[in-house]
Design a protein around this motif. Structure first.
Motif, short mmCIF file in Angstrom:
data_model
loop_
_atom_site.label_atom_id
_atom_site.label_comp_id
_atom_site.label_asym_id
_atom_site.label_seq_id
_atom_site.Cartn_x
_atom_site.Cartn_y
_atom_site.Cartn_z
N ARG A 282 0.84 -1.20 0.00
CA ARG A 282 0.00 0.00 0.00
C ARG A 282 0.87 1.25 0.00
NH1 ARG A 282 -5.15 0.18 2.33
NH2 ARG A 282 -6.14 2.22 2.05
N PRO A 324 0.51 13.47 -2.62
CA PRO A 324 -0.01 12.11 -2.75
C PRO A 324 0.92 11.23 -3.57
CG PRO A 324 -1.76 13.70 -3.09
CD PRO A 324 -0.49 14.49 -3.03
N GLU A 343 -2.04 9.28 6.34
CA GLU A 343 -2.45 10.03 5.15
C GLU A 343 -2.24 9.20 3.88
OE1 GLU A 343 -0.02 13.48 5.38
OE2 GLU A 343 -1.21 14.45 6.96
N ALA A 346 -5.08 6.74 3.28
CA ALA A 346 -6.46 7.24 3.27
C ALA A 346 -7.13 7.17 1.91
CB ALA A 346 -6.47 8.69 3.78
N ASP A 347 -6.40 7.43 0.82
CA ASP A 347 -7.00 7.51 -0.51
C ASP A 347 -6.12 6.76 -1.50
OD1 ASP A 347 -8.11 8.15 -2.95
OD2 ASP A 347 -8.38 10.29 -2.50
N PRO A 348 -6.32 5.46 -1.65
CA PRO A 348 -5.43 4.66 -2.50
C PRO A 348 -5.38 5.12 -3.96
CG PRO A 348 -6.80 3.24 -1.12
CD PRO A 348 -7.33 4.63 -0.96
N VAL A 349 -6.49 5.62 -4.49
CA VAL A 349 -6.51 6.04 -5.89
C VAL A 349 -5.59 7.25 -6.10
CG1 VAL A 349 -7.94 6.94 -7.76
CG2 VAL A 349 -8.80 5.10 -6.30
N ALA A 350 -5.73 8.26 -5.24
CA ALA A 350 -4.89 9.45 -5.35
C ALA A 350 -3.42 9.11 -5.11
CB ALA A 350 -5.35 10.51 -4.35
N GLU A 351 -3.16 8.22 -4.17
CA GLU A 351 -1.77 7.85 -3.88
C GLU A 351 -1.13 7.14 -5.06
OE1 GLU A 351 -0.04 8.75 -1.06
OE2 GLU A 351 -1.84 9.89 -0.56
N HIS A 353 -1.97 7.42 -8.18
CA HIS A 353 -1.80 8.38 -9.27
C HIS A 353 -0.53 9.19 -9.06
CE1 HIS A 353 -2.87 11.15 -12.48
NE2 HIS A 353 -2.61 12.15 -11.65
#
Length: 391
Positions: A282, A324, A343, A346-351, A353
């Motif tokens: 992750r 991110p 942090e 929190a947001d796998p898609v943004a990370e 990207h």
């Protein structure tokens, strides 16, 4: 020897000895990986490369690897004498081998570089992979010796190379020397499905964060374990690495990890298993207080894995600004490390990207072929008698 055709330029093949690395194949350690990748490519370009290996690291029944000749010589297998005794024995052997270039890797092994520099026909090159005197595992006497070795690395070799810009700056400010900047490299890699890691440790896609590196104080895996234990949830932490004459520190780390069943210590991993770990993490976390230019960070980024790193100069050199997919926290700040990991989860898609953008940068700026091009240019320069460059 016949000349080698390099992009229309005729170049005489060289005989090159590599000294300072533990050995090959590289199963752990950034220096070993660096030597393996540049040595194999130099062989592909028509040069003869001999890698001197420590018998306590490499299988002495293997005479060659990826076209490189492997010579296994003895060492004294202790924290203080392992590198220097092997370097001394290897140097004496290399001086009898008719090499054009004797290339030392790391500061400590270069303590004996003056012998071939002044008593042989070979040209001497030294690559500095980090400021070894600042490593926490050394006592006062060893630190003084390594500081002397650092001074020598700036004055004795025909050419000195630094793998990171902060090392080049250090040599300019401390020793008034302009050294060559040649970084580590990385190859583009496709992501691997979690097969072996699922069987061994029950790890799947995105259910863990990852640390890869030697278990030594300056890499701060203990700080990472403490920060991770403060986080809620069922995400796991994988610590992949072994000790480097630091068994006491590893024992303390094991005791810390045993208090949280989410934490897995795997010892050293490499090859396909390591590729699976990078691919499915992750986030990759490197909380170090001291680095040269960490290959593990480049490797993690090359898989498009989000990274969390301390704000030391070599990390910032690779990742740039914090955002991110490439998050930065203040080195030594355990609470900030915990918040930054949270942090990153929190947001796998943004990370992913943001990590994809970092991957593009890393694959563009850290290429092994470029590293070898630059290394060949240094060799050519010293063989032509132009030697060290001064500030």
């Amino acid at each position: 020897m016949d000349e080698v055709d390099r992009g229309g330029t005729r170049m005489r093949p060289m005989r090159i000895a590599m000294i300072g690395q533990r050995g090959l194949p590289a199963t752990w350690g950034g220096v070993e990986r660096h030597v393996e990748e540049i040595g194999a490519r130099l062989v592909e370009r028509g040069h003869h490369v001999t890698v001197f290996c420590r018998r306590n690291y490499a299988d002495d029944a293997v005479p060659s690897y990826r076209g490189m000749e492997l010579l296994h010589t003895p060492t004294v297998s202790t924290k203080h004498f392992d590198a220097i005794t092997h370097s001394a024995v290897a140097t004496l052997s290399a001086m009898r081998g008719g090499y054009d270039i004797i290339h030392y890797h790391a500061i400590g092994p270069g303590l004996v570089a003056g012998v071939p520099r002044y008593l042989s026909r070979a040209k001497v090159v030294q690559t500095v992979h980090g400021l070894d005197a600042e490593r926490a595992k050394w006592g006062a006497v060893a630190t003084r010796v390594l500081r002397t070795a650092s001074w020598m690395s700036s004055h004795v070799p025909d050419a000195t190379i630094g793998v990171a810009h902060h090392l080049v700056d250090h040599y300019a400010s401390h020793w008034n020397r302009t050294i060559d900047y040649i970084p580590n490299g990385v190859d583009p890699r496709d992501r691997s499905a979690p097969k072996e890691i699922e069987q061994r440790w029950g790890l799947g896609d995105g259910n863990y964060v990852l640390f890869v590196g030697r278990l030594v104080p300056e890499k701060a895996p203990d700080r990472l374990v403490r920060a991770f234990r403060a986080l809620p949830g069922d995400t796991r932490l994988v610590i992949a690495g072994g000790s480097s004459f630091s068994d006491g520190f590893r024992a303390e780390l094991v005791a810390l990890a045993d208090a949280d069943e989410r934490i897995i210590l795997t010892r050293n991993v490499y090859g396909d298993v390591l590729a699976e770990l990078y691919s499915n993490a992750r986030a990759f976390v490197l909380p170090s207080d001291l680095e040269g230019l960490p290959l593990t960070l480049l490797e993690a980024a090359s898989f498009g894995t989000p990274v969390v790193v301390s704000d030391i100069a070599p990390h910032v050199e690779v990742v740039g600004d914090s955002g991110p997919g490439h998050r930065i926290f203040p080195a030594g700040d355990e609470a900030a490390l915990a918040r930054t990991i949270w942090e990153a989860l929190a947001d796998p898609v943004a990370e992913r990207h943001g990590a994809g953008k970092l991957r593009e940068k890393v694959l563009r700026e850290y290429r092994w072929d470029d590293v070898v091009d630059a290394t060949e240019r240094v060799y050519d320069r010293v063989l032509a008698g132009r030697g060290r460059r001064r500030s």
